[in-house]
Each structure stands twice: as C-alpha cells, then as structure tokens.
Design a protein around this motif. Structure first.
Motif: not given
Length: 97
Positions: A72-78
């Motif tokens: 959840h903390m890294t899913r929005d990173e490109p």
C-alpha cells in the motif's frame, strides 16, 4: 526508420532496474521467523500448543501485515523513471514480421 536516441541492452534508452524504497526494509521482518533458535522452546503454551508452534502462526500474520503495508505504501510509485521512449512505429504490430 532512424533512431535519435541510443538504446540500452533492453531496448530502452534508460536502464531500469529494481526500485528501492525505505518501506521495502519492512520485508526483512518476516524473515526473522527463520532464526528458530530464538524461539525453540515449549513454554509458554497457548491452548495446549507449545510456544514454537503458535509463534509460527503469529509470524505468518506478521508477514502478511508487513507485505500489505509495503504494497500500500509503494503502489503509487512509478514503475519506470523518465518518459516512455517508444514511438508509434515501435508499437505497430504489422512491421514486427
């Protein structure tokens, strides 16, 4: 077709590798269950189960929570760094033959 940018070994202009985030360090926590001498004992028991067995179940839930937090903390990173360098001609399937 002429190319204006040099391409790397994978066909992309920029080398893309594994991403590192500080959150990924949380994935080390579930690996602590592999150090069994730390909890290789029978007491305290829980519902008649020796400590060694019930702590293994606890580690499973700790691992699931750690992986869920990192996801959840890294899913929005490109996924890639930089712009996509593929042109329309590179995506055309008719020229692939």
């Amino acid at each position: 077709m002429s190319e204006t940018t040099p391409r790397g070994p994978r066909g992309g202009g920029e080398r893309t590798g594994l991403r590192f985030s500080a959150w990924n360090l949380l994935l080390i926590v579930p690996l602590l269950m592999l150090v069994t001498p730390w909890f290789n004992k029978t007491d305290p028991t829980l519902l008649g189960m020796p400590f060694f067995y019930w702590i293994q179940f606890v580690w499973v839930f700790v691992g699931v929570v750690c992986v869920a937090i990192v996801f959840h903390m890294t899913r929005d990173e490109p996924v890639t760094r930089g712009a996509d360098e593929l042109g329309v001609d590179d995506l055309d399937e008719r020229d692939a033959r």
